[in-house]
Design an enzyme around this catalytic site. Sequence first.
Site, PDB file in Angstrom:
ATOM      1  N   PRO A   2      57.814  17.303  31.375  1.00 31.04           N
ATOM      2  CA  PRO A   2      59.337  16.675  31.891  1.00 31.04           C
ATOM      3  C   PRO A   2      59.850  17.419  32.738  1.00 31.04           C
ATOM      4  O   PRO A   2      60.056  18.725  32.597  1.00 31.04           O
ATOM      5  CB  PRO A   2      59.968  16.399  30.745  1.00 31.04           C
ATOM      6  N   GLU A   3      60.330  16.922  33.949  1.00 30.79           N
ATOM      7  CA  GLU A   3      61.334  17.513  34.921  1.00 30.79           C
ATOM      8  C   GLU A   3      62.455  16.689  34.666  1.00 30.79           C
ATOM      9  O   GLU A   3      62.704  16.034  33.649  1.00 30.79           O
ATOM     10  CB  GLU A   3      60.803  17.403  36.360  1.00 30.79           C
ATOM     11  N   HIS A  89      50.516  18.511  15.869  1.00 33.55           N
ATOM     12  CA  HIS A  89      51.413  19.214  16.457  1.00 33.55           C
ATOM     13  C   HIS A  89      52.899  18.797  16.522  1.00 33.55           C
ATOM     14  O   HIS A  89      53.794  19.033  17.298  1.00 33.55           O
ATOM     15  CB  HIS A  89      50.949  19.131  18.237  1.00 33.55           C
ATOM     16  N   ARG A 108      51.095  22.148  23.313  1.00 31.86           N
ATOM     17  CA  ARG A 108      50.912  23.622  23.930  1.00 31.86           C
ATOM     18  C   ARG A 108      52.029  24.627  23.374  1.00 31.86           C
ATOM     19  O   ARG A 108      51.931  25.868  23.652  1.00 31.86           O
ATOM     20  CB  ARG A 108      50.915  23.381  25.355  1.00 31.86           C
TER      21      ARG A 108
END
Length: 270
Positions: A2-3, A89, A108
């Site tokens: 996400p930006e 996750h 990640r």
Amino acid sequence: MPELPEVETIVRGLEQNIINETIISAKFSNKQLRAPYPSLDLIINTKIQKVFRRAKYILLQLNNNHHLIVHLGMSGRLLVGTNLMKKKHDHAILTLGSSKQLVLNDPRRFGLVTVIHKDNLNTAKLFKDLGIEPLSKDFTAQSFYKITKRSRAPIKSILMNANHVVGVGNIYASESLFRAKIHPLRPSNSIKLSELEELIPAIQSVLDDAIKAGGSTLKDYVHSNGDVGYFQHYFKVYGKKGKDCPICQSMIEATQIAGRSTFFCPKCQK
DNA sequence: CGGGCGGCCTGGAGGC
DNA sequence: TGCCTCCAGGCCGCCC
């Protein structure tokens, strides 16, 4: 990951769902994110009073003078729901008073969950060096020129440096420079003030358009309700290596700038 | 000193 | 099917 538009979309979704909710319980996974998890004492039995964004950080203002801060890294998702299945996750699971859950899933683990006292927000390591918000009215050609004229680095690197301007990541840097017809490798100090008068509105319109589209979903990103964004359908250059420029039909090129893939039209962007 | 680079991680895609 | 390499919305610390 996400930006700014993706984080903004998530924040707007959270505002509809978790304001005034009490955090009843919290569970963190046994795998660490970018930094250690906060003490549970600082979040249990607190009420979420406000949700807002600074740069790419999501801040939940609690009623104990602290802020619970979430960053999504490259692959984080923040989901709100009532019957969310436990997934691989899932690293932070907050149970709220209404039996809703707020879950951070991050394969990640470049993301972050932390707590900062309200008095320390501006001096905290995470926030003290952050640059200007690109959608604020203070982000002007004049103000940005003071920054760009000081550096010989490629203009794209300046756009992606959060010490200068926040929230603009790898997608929106390429797209903004295309919209402003500026080559990403141009030394920052070669950009004229008149060109910044194109670039600043280009950045703002790209970000605004992306927010209107609910962000860009490449793989991981979804809204807090699970919906995907669709601004990726409007990319002009990002990921378009070898495709035709939508303006001049030249072939879009790709290069690396500071290790990040960068896309541009060699003819339109000077 | 500013900024490029490698590292942090997992998983998907593509080549063979 | 598998194995290998490369790649990915970010950021930090190290080093030049």
